[in-house]
Design a protein around this motif. Structure first.
Motif, short mmCIF file in Angstrom:
data_model
loop_
_atom_site.label_atom_id
_atom_site.label_comp_id
_atom_site.label_asym_id
_atom_site.label_seq_id
_atom_site.Cartn_x
_atom_site.Cartn_y
_atom_site.Cartn_z
N ASP A 68 1.16 -1.46 -0.06
CA ASP A 68 0.21 0.09 -0.34
C ASP A 68 0.66 1.46 0.23
OD1 ASP A 68 -2.31 -1.43 -0.29
OD2 ASP A 68 -2.22 -1.46 2.16
N ALA A 69 2.51 1.25 0.56
CA ALA A 69 3.22 2.55 0.76
C ALA A 69 3.22 2.69 -0.65
CB ALA A 69 4.13 1.80 1.62
N LEU A 70 3.97 1.84 -1.15
CA LEU A 70 4.06 2.02 -3.01
C LEU A 70 2.94 2.02 -4.01
CD1 LEU A 70 6.28 1.49 -5.48
CD2 LEU A 70 5.25 -0.56 -4.96
N ILE A 71 1.41 1.56 -3.81
CA ILE A 71 0.68 2.21 -4.28
C ILE A 71 0.41 3.62 -4.05
CG2 ILE A 71 -1.91 2.30 -4.63
CD1 ILE A 71 -1.41 -1.08 -4.27
N LYS A 72 0.28 4.12 -2.64
CA LYS A 72 -0.15 5.68 -2.28
C LYS A 72 1.39 6.57 -3.30
CE LYS A 72 -0.30 8.39 1.63
NZ LYS A 72 -0.40 8.02 2.99
N LEU A 73 2.34 6.11 -3.16
CA LEU A 73 3.29 6.55 -3.71
C LEU A 73 2.78 7.25 -5.42
CD1 LEU A 73 6.40 6.05 -2.83
CD2 LEU A 73 5.88 8.23 -2.35
N GLU A 74 2.25 6.34 -5.26
CA GLU A 74 2.46 5.72 -7.42
C GLU A 74 1.13 6.72 -7.71
OE1 GLU A 74 2.46 1.63 -8.15
OE2 GLU A 74 4.58 1.24 -8.11
N GLN A 75 -0.16 6.87 -6.74
CA GLN A 75 -1.45 7.67 -6.59
C GLN A 75 -0.98 8.80 -7.00
OE1 GLN A 75 -3.17 5.33 -4.26
NE2 GLN A 75 -4.77 4.34 -5.94
N MET A 76 0.20 9.35 -5.70
CA MET A 76 0.74 10.99 -5.59
C MET A 76 1.25 11.09 -6.47
SD MET A 76 1.10 11.13 -1.41
CE MET A 76 2.14 9.96 -0.85
N CYS B 163 17.63 9.34 -1.44
CA CYS B 163 16.86 8.03 -1.73
C CYS B 163 17.69 7.75 -2.72
CB CYS B 163 15.76 8.90 -1.70
SG CYS B 163 14.88 7.51 -1.94
N ARG B 164 18.12 8.19 -3.68
CA ARG B 164 19.15 7.29 -4.58
C ARG B 164 20.40 6.97 -4.86
NH1 ARG B 164 15.91 6.89 -9.16
NH2 ARG B 164 14.94 8.54 -10.25
N ARG B 165 20.90 7.03 -3.61
CA ARG B 165 22.04 6.46 -2.87
C ARG B 165 21.35 5.28 -2.38
NH1 ARG B 165 24.44 8.72 1.65
NH2 ARG B 165 23.96 10.63 1.21
N ALA B 166 20.60 5.44 -2.00
CA ALA B 166 20.15 3.94 -0.58
C ALA B 166 19.28 2.93 -1.31
CB ALA B 166 18.95 5.14 0.41
N CYS C 162 11.91 -1.25 -5.27
CA CYS C 162 10.56 -0.65 -5.63
C CYS C 162 10.32 0.87 -5.14
CB CYS C 162 9.43 -1.43 -5.93
SG CYS C 162 9.41 -2.90 -7.09
N TYR C 163 10.41 0.64 -3.67
CA TYR C 163 9.98 1.85 -3.18
C TYR C 163 11.18 3.04 -2.81
CZ TYR C 163 8.42 4.06 0.25
OH TYR C 163 7.80 5.61 1.86
N LEU C 164 12.00 2.39 -3.31
CA LEU C 164 13.25 3.45 -2.69
C LEU C 164 13.22 4.35 -4.60
CD1 LEU C 164 15.96 1.72 -0.45
CD2 LEU C 164 13.89 4.02 -0.59
N ASN C 165 12.84 3.11 -5.50
CA ASN C 165 13.10 3.75 -6.94
C ASN C 165 11.93 4.91 -6.75
OD1 ASN C 165 13.93 3.92 -9.27
ND2 ASN C 165 12.45 2.75 -9.85
N ARG C 166 10.50 4.58 -6.57
CA ARG C 166 9.25 5.53 -6.78
C ARG C 166 9.50 7.03 -5.90
NH1 ARG C 166 8.64 1.83 -8.57
NH2 ARG C 166 7.05 0.52 -8.93
N LEU C 167 10.14 6.54 -4.14
CA LEU C 167 9.73 7.67 -3.53
C LEU C 167 11.16 8.56 -4.22
CD1 LEU C 167 9.38 8.86 -0.90
CD2 LEU C 167 11.89 7.58 -0.12
N ASP D 266 11.78 9.46 -7.54
CA ASP D 266 10.68 9.75 -7.85
C ASP D 266 9.84 10.71 -7.70
OD1 ASP D 266 11.57 9.01 -10.24
OD2 ASP D 266 11.02 7.51 -10.46
N PHE D 267 9.12 10.15 -7.15
CA PHE D 267 7.97 11.48 -5.62
C PHE D 267 8.52 12.28 -5.05
CE2 PHE D 267 5.87 12.15 -1.87
CZ PHE D 267 4.64 12.69 -2.21
N LEU D 268 9.92 12.50 -4.91
CA LEU D 268 9.95 13.52 -4.25
C LEU D 268 10.76 14.90 -5.47
CD1 LEU D 268 12.81 11.91 -1.17
CD2 LEU D 268 11.02 13.59 -1.70
N PHE D 269 10.87 14.28 -6.68
CA PHE D 269 11.54 15.35 -7.33
C PHE D 269 10.13 15.97 -7.93
CE2 PHE D 269 11.74 15.96 -11.51
CZ PHE D 269 12.68 16.76 -12.04
N LEU D 270 8.96 14.46 -8.03
CA LEU D 270 7.60 15.76 -8.46
C LEU D 270 7.29 16.93 -7.13
CD1 LEU D 270 6.12 12.87 -10.04
CD2 LEU D 270 6.64 14.44 -11.52
N LEU D 271 7.45 16.29 -6.30
CA LEU D 271 6.83 17.20 -5.13
C LEU D 271 7.48 18.20 -4.66
CD1 LEU D 271 5.25 17.29 -2.47
CD2 LEU D 271 6.64 16.36 -1.60
N ALA D 272 9.00 18.73 -4.93
CA ALA D 272 9.87 19.91 -4.96
C ALA D 272 9.02 20.85 -6.64
CB ALA D 272 11.18 19.14 -5.60
#
Length: 181
Positions: free
Chosen positions: A88-96, A129-132, A151-156, A158-164
């Motif tokens: 669900d954490a991954l799905i939530k990131l993708e939806q946002m 995040c990319r380093r992690a 998968c989560y870190l990869n999405r995260l 991308d999410f942080l980029f979009l949020l910025a």
């Protein structure tokens, strides 16, 4: 209770279950980097405009603790009370991310990290995040981790980029185009 134990003075530390490992063990490198990412997110929360995103960022911070805890217990039976990262954490990131993408102008060039202080801190968090993620890949090569974590870190990131980008867009702060020469 004292915060110091002196058990790490020789360059080793204990993992879940009591196993002693050097402090440069890949697992420690991963969750140390996750801790750094978490600190970047905490710093971002102190910036103007962060209140609107506080619950999202706090959820992410909790997810990162869950990932670190899971990595600390690799190879051991998972404790019953250990909160694991969920699908669900991954799905939530993708939806946002899908929602953010709808509101942002399309990118046609690379942009330089920056903008508002909040956006700049989110760009910093993205790079950590990319380093992690890179260190997770190394760890996975020697000790298998759940694919969901990578998968989560990869999405995260991308999410942080979009949020910025979203924060800069909302504040009418121009994105600076990379002038590749």
């Amino acid at each position: 209770m004292k915060i110091y134990t002196k058990t790490g003075d020789t360059g080793e530390t204990s993992l879940y279950g009591g196993e002693r490992v050097p402090k440069n063990d890949l697992r420690l490198e991963v969750y140390g980097t996750l801790d750094e990412l978490n600190a970047c997110l905490g710093l971002a929360l102190t910036k103007e405009g962060a209140k609107e995103y506080q619950s999202i960022i706090l959820d992410i911070q909790n997810d990162l603790f869950a990932v670190g805890s899971e990595l600390a217990s690799l190879g051991k039976p998972t404790p019953a009370n250990l909160k694991l990262l969920s699908d669900d954490a991954l799905i939530k990131l993708e939806q946002m991310m899908d929602e953010l993408t709808k509101t942002l102008p399309p990118l046609t060039n690379f942009i330089l990290p920056g903008g508002t202080a909040l956006a700049a801190y989110l760009h910093l968090a993205r790079t950590v995040c990319r380093r992690a993620e890179r260190v997770c890949v190394k760890l996975n090569q020697v000790q298998k981790i759940r694919p969901l974590i990578m998968c989560y870190l990869n999405r995260l990131s991308d999410f942080l980029f979009l949020l910025a980008r979203q924060i800069n867009h909302q504040t009418v702060t121009p994105e600076i185009i990379w002038q590749g020469k």
